[in-house]
Design a protein around this motif. Structure first.
Motif, short mmCIF file in Angstrom:
data_model
loop_
_atom_site.label_atom_id
_atom_site.label_comp_id
_atom_site.label_asym_id
_atom_site.label_seq_id
_atom_site.Cartn_x
_atom_site.Cartn_y
_atom_site.Cartn_z
N GLU A 273 0.98 -0.53 0.04
CA GLU A 273 0.18 0.12 -0.15
C GLU A 273 0.98 1.40 0.15
O GLU A 273 0.42 2.41 -0.97
N ASP A 277 0.72 4.06 -3.20
CA ASP A 277 0.71 5.40 -3.07
C ASP A 277 2.16 6.66 -3.46
O ASP A 277 1.10 7.38 -3.36
N GLN A 340 -11.11 6.91 -6.37
CA GLN A 340 -9.37 6.18 -4.99
C GLN A 340 -9.78 7.34 -3.59
O GLN A 340 -9.58 7.42 -2.92
N ARG A 343 -12.31 6.12 -1.47
CA ARG A 343 -11.42 4.65 -0.49
C ARG A 343 -10.95 5.04 0.39
O ARG A 343 -11.25 4.39 1.10
N ASN A 344 -9.97 6.09 0.45
CA ASN A 344 -9.10 7.00 1.26
C ASN A 344 -9.68 7.35 1.73
O ASN A 344 -9.36 6.92 3.80
N SER A 347 -11.55 4.35 4.30
CA SER A 347 -11.19 3.29 4.76
C SER A 347 -10.07 3.90 5.67
O SER A 347 -9.79 3.44 7.33
N ASN A 348 -10.42 5.32 6.10
CA ASN A 348 -9.88 5.76 7.66
C ASN A 348 -10.17 5.64 8.56
O ASN A 348 -10.47 5.71 9.39
N GLY A 407 -1.05 3.81 9.29
CA GLY A 407 -1.29 3.42 8.03
C GLY A 407 -0.08 4.16 7.10
O GLY A 407 1.39 4.62 7.43
N THR A 408 -0.21 4.52 6.27
CA THR A 408 1.35 5.45 5.31
C THR A 408 1.89 6.81 5.73
O THR A 408 2.59 6.84 5.58
N GLY A 411 -1.93 8.60 1.74
CA GLY A 411 -3.33 8.77 1.41
C GLY A 411 -4.44 9.92 1.42
O GLY A 411 -3.82 9.78 0.62
N SER A 415 -4.66 12.03 -2.15
CA SER A 415 -6.20 12.96 -2.67
C SER A 415 -6.04 13.88 -2.51
O SER A 415 -7.69 14.69 -3.41
#
Length: 712
Positions: A273, A277, A340, A343-344, A347-348, A407-408, A411, A415
Motif C-alpha cells: 500500500e 501511494d 480512489q 476509498r481513502n 478506509s481511514n 497507515g502510510t 492517503g 487525495s
C-alpha cells in the motif's frame, strides 16, 4: 444612472470656441489629467465645427454615465442638417474632401474611448463620444453632479482671445512635459545600461539554480517511480507465496505458523500500500497523471464501493451506510480518481471508528454546478491544531488507537492532490472524541485547467454551430454557460482573461460576446470600449452579464444588452438568437418559359446561396415581382403571350419594381435597336449559352457583380 451637466447651443461660429472651452473645463472638474483634457476638448471642437459647417448649427450635451468607477464622460453633438451619405468611407479614412471633412471625424474617434455616429439623409446627425474617467477617481455622486451642473451654468465663457492664449499655454505645457519625459527616458536608458550586466549575471545564476532544482526534482520523482516498481515485484511474490502457505497448498500448518505467516502477509500488504501511494504521489508531482473524464452515476459508484469496502468492517459495532444520492446528475470526471479519494476517506474512517457508523453521502449544488462527496464517522476525531498536519506526507498523529492501526501517512495528501487535479478541493471538520467529516467538492463537468499565462487558443468549428465568445474568469460561471449553450445552436469559446479574449478574436469572429465586468487586475470597461471602437469588432453584439449594476454606462459604451447575474437561460438564448439573426435577403425571380433554362439559372444561384422563385410566363412573373419584391429578376425575351420586352416595360411602370435590377437572359444575338431599348429601361444582357460553357461560374458572378448583388 445618468447625470446631465450642461448643454451648449451651436448657432454662431464663436460657439465652437465656447464648446471647446466648456469641454476642457468640465474634463478638468471631473478629474481627467491635462493630456486627456486636451484630447477631449480637441475632439469636441472638431465635431462641433462639422455641425456648424455642414448643418448650420446644433447642440452639444455633456453627461456623466454610470454609478460605479470608472464612470463615463459622455458628449453628444447633434444637428438637423442633411445627414451623411458616405459614413462608412469617412469612418474607414477613405473619404477626403476639400473642406477636410472626414479627417476631423477620424482624428476625434482616435482621441476618445467611445465614438458612434447616427445619421440619415435629411434627418441630421448625432455624434456620441465618451471617455472613461480614471479608475482611481471616486464615482461622482448625484448631489455632486447637481452642484457641478449649477456651477457650469453660472460660469461665463472666456473670449476667443483668452481661448487662443489657453491653447498656447496647453501646447507649451505639453511640449515641456514631452521634453521632461525625453530627459527621463535618456536617464533611464543610462541606468538600464549600467545595471544590465548585473541583471544578466543574476539571470544566469538563477537559471543555473533553477536547473539544479529541476534536476533534483526529476531525480526524486525518478527514484520514487523506479524504487516503487522495484519493490512491487518482491512484494507481489511475498503476497502470492503467503497466500499459498495459508491455503495449505503444501501441507498443514501449526497454529503458531499460521499466525507468523499472517503477520508476514499483513506486513507485505502494508508495504505494498505504501509503494502504491508513493508511486501515485510521484506521478502527480511530476505532472504525469492524466485525467480520463467519463460520465458516471454517483449511485453506481456508491454501489461499487459498498461491495469493495464491506470486508474492511472488523466490528459489528460499526455500520457502513451509503445514502442514496437523489437529484444528483451524471458527473463528467475521472471516475477512478474520485473512487480512489473516497476509498481513502472510507478506509481511514473504518480504521479509526470503534463503534457507531461511517456514513457516505453526496450533495449537489445546482447554482455552482458542483458535487460534494462526504464521509462522516463517529470515530476518535482530530484535534483542531492537528487538522492541517494530516495533509502532510508521512504524518502520523500520536493517539493510542492510531498507534494500533498506523497507515502510510500518504492517503490524505494524495487525495488532496487528486481533488485539485479534478478542479476541486478537500475539506475536513472534526471534533476530538466525536468524529470527523472528510469531503471533496468537484465540478459536475471536468474542465481542463489552462496553465497561467497560456499564450494561445485553438479554434475548432463544430458543424451547424455558431461561435459565441464567453469572457468569464469564474469557473462556476463558465460551467453554467457551458450547460446553457450545450444543446443550443451556439458553440461557446471560453476566455478566462481579457488577454485570452483578444487571442480568440485574432482567430475567429464570434457571432456574439458574453462579457463579465469583474476581472481581477483587468479593466473590462476599457475592453468593452475598445471592442466597440475598432472597425473589426464594432459590429459584434456584446451582452454584458455581471454582478455590477451599472446598465446605463454599459449601454453608453456600446453594449447591446446588459443583465445581472444570475441570468435566466431562456432569456440568454432568446437574446443571442435575436442579436445574431441575419436578415433574410429578398429572393431572385426567374421569368422564363423554358424549364431547362430555369434549372441552369437556379443551380448557379444556389451555388451563391440565393433563394429562388420561378415564373413560367410574363403574367405570373409580374404578379410574383409585385408580391415578393425580389432583389434581382432574370428575364427571357421570347415567351408565349407576353414578351420579355413587354414584361420589362410593365416592371418599370410599377413603383415597387422601378429600381429592381433586371438581367435579360437570351439565347440569340440582339439587334442594335433592342439593345438600345434594354439600355434605356436599365436592363443588363447575358447570353444563355455562356452559362453552359467553360468558366460559366465566373461569368455568372461577374454578371451579378455588375448589378450590385455581389461585391466581388
Amino acid at each position: 444612472m445618468s447625470f446631465p451637466l450642461l448643454t451648449v447651443r451651436i448657432a454662431r461660429e464663436s460657439d465652437i470656441v465656447t464648446a471647446r472651452q466648456r469641454a476642457h473645463h468640465i474634463a478638468e472638474l471631473v478629474g481627467f489629467d491635462s493630456q486627456d483634457q486636451v484630447r477631449i476638448a480637441t475632439a469636441v471642437s472638431e465635431i462641433v465645427r462639422n455641425a456648424f459647417r455642414y448643418a448650420g448649427g446644433g447642440r452639444v450635451s455633456f453627461t456623466i454615465e454610470g454609478r460605479s468607477a470608472p464612470q463615463l464622460f459622455s458628449v453628444a453633438v447633434s444637428d438637423e442638417g442633411p445627414g451623411m451619405t458616405n459614413l462608412s468611407e469617412v469612418l474607414t479614412g477613405r473619404y477626403h474632401s476639400d473642406t477636410g471633412m472626414g479627417l476631423g471625424i477620424v482624428g476625434s474617434r482616435r482621441l476618445m474611448d467611445r465614438f458612434h455616429i447616427e445619421t440619415a439623409p435629411g434627418r441630421g446627425t448625432t455624434v456620441s463620444m465618451g471617455k472613461l474617467l480614471p479608475s482611481s477617481r471616486p464615482p461622482l455622486a448625484p448631489e455632486q453632479a447637481v452642484q457641478l451642473a449649477s456651477a457650469l451654468a453660472a460660469a461665463a465663457p472666456r473670449s476667443a482671445l483668452d481661448e487662443v492664449q489657453q491653447q498656447n499655454h496647453e501646447l507649451l505645457r505639453i511640449l515641456d512635459e514631452l521634453r521632461r519625459r525625453q530627459d527621463d527616458l535618456q536617464r533611464l536608458n543610462s541606468e538600464l545600461e549600467e545595471t544590465n550586466r548585473g541583471v544578466v549575471a543574476l539571470y544566469a545564476e538563477l537559471d543555473e539554480k533553477a536547473d539544479h532544482l529541476r534536476r533534483a526534482d526529476e531525480m526524486k520523482s525518478r527514484f520514487l517511480s523506479n524504487m516503487s516498481h522495484e519493490f512491487r515485484t518482491p512484494l507481489n511474490s511475498m503476497l502470492a507465496l503467503t497466500r499459498l502457505i495459508l491455503d495449505r497448498a503444501d501441507g498443514p500448518l501449526t497454529s503458531e505458523q499460521e499466525v507468523q505467516v499472517g503477520l508476514v502477509r499483513r506486513a507485505a500488504q502494508d508495504l505494498s500500500e505504501l509503494v502504491n501511494d508513493l508511486l501515485d504521489l510521484a506521478k502527480v508531482e511530476a505532472g504525469k497523471t492524466i485525467v480520463h473524464p467519463t460520465e458516471f452515476a454517483i449511485g453506481e459508484l456508491f454501489g461499487t464501493l459498498r461491495g469493495m469496502l464491506r470486508p474492511l468492517l472488523v466490528s459489528d459495532g460499526v455500520a457502513l451506510v451509503f445514502e442514496e444520492p437523489d437529484g444528483v446528475p451524471l458527473v463528467h470526471s475521472d471516475e477512478a480518481k474520485v473512487s480512489q479519494i473516497l476509498r481513502n476517506f472510507i478506509s481511514n474512517a473504518l480504521k479509526y471508528t470503534e463503534r457507531g457508523e461511517v456514513r457516505v453521502s453526496c450533495r449537489y449544488d445546482s447554482a455552482d454546478e458542483m458535487v460534494t462527496l462526504s464521509v462522516a464517522d463517529t470515530g476518535v476525531g482530530i484535534a483542531a491544531e492537528d487538522q492541517s498536519r494530516i495533509f502532510m506526507e508521512f504524518t502520523q498523529l500520536d493517539n493510542p488507537m492510531q498507534r494500533r492501526v498506523r497507515g502510510t501517512g500518504l492517503g490524505l495528501p494524495l487525495s488532496r492532490r487528486l481533488a485539485e487535479l479534478l478542479g476541486g478541493h478537500l475539506d475536513v471538520t472534526s471534533t476530538q472524541g466525536v468524529g470527523s467529516v472528510f469531503s471533496t467538492t468537484i465540478p459536475v463537468r471536468y474542465v481542463e485547467a489552462v496553465p497561467t499565462g497560456a499564450a494561445s487558443v485553438s479554434y475548432s468549428s463544430e458543424e451547424g454551430k455558431v461561435p459565441v465568445l464567453v469572457v468569464e474568469d469564474d469557473p462556476g460561471a463558465q460551467l453554467v454557460y457551458d450547460r446553457f449553450l450545450r444543446d443550443s445552436t451556439f458553440q461557446p469559446l471560453v476566455a478566462r482573461s481579457l488577454r485570452e479574449a483578444r487571442l480568440w478574436l485574432k482567430q475567429v469572429t464570434p457571432a456574439a460576446i458574453i462579457l463579465d465586468l469583474m476581472f481581477q487586475g483587468e479593466d473590462a470597461w476599457k475592453f468593452l470600449a475598445e471592442m466597440k471602437s475598432h472597425d473589426q469588432t464594432a459590429a459584434i453584439p456584446v451582452v454584458v452579464i455581471s454582478t455590477v449594476d451599472d446598465q446605463r454606462k454599459g449601454l453608453a459604451l456600446g453594449a447591446d444588452d446588459y443583465a445581472l447575474k444570475p441570468v435566466d437561460r431562456d432569456w440568454l438564448l432568446r437574446r443571442l438568437h435575436e442579436l445574431t439573426a441575419k436578415p433574410v435577403a429578398p429572393p431572385v425571380l426567374i421569368i422564363d418559359d423554358d424549364a431547362g433554362a430555369r434549372y441552369v439559372l437556379r443551380r448557379h444561384l444556389a451555388a451563391e446561396s440565393f433563394s429562388v422563385i420561378e415564373a413560367h410566363d410574363g403574367a405570373e412573373g409580374l404578379a410574383l415581382a409585385a408580391e415578393a419584391r425580389p432583389a434581382l429578376i432574370f428575364l427571357d425575351l421570347v415567351m408565349p403571350g407576353m414578351s420579355g420586352l413587354d414584361v420589362l416595360r410593365a416592371l418599370r411602370s410599377q413603383a415597387s419594381s422601378q429600381a429592381t435590377p433586371v438581367i435579360v437572359a437570351t439565347s440569340k444575338s440582339l439587334p442594335a435597336g433592342d439593345r438600345e431599348v434594354l439600355d434605356a429601361l436599365g436592363a443588363a444582357v447575358m447570353q444563355k449559352d455562356l452559362l453552359a460553357g467553360e468558366g460559366a461560374a465566373t461569368l455568372f458572378r461577374q454578371a451579378l457583380s455588375r448589378v450590385g448583388l455581389l461585391t466581388s
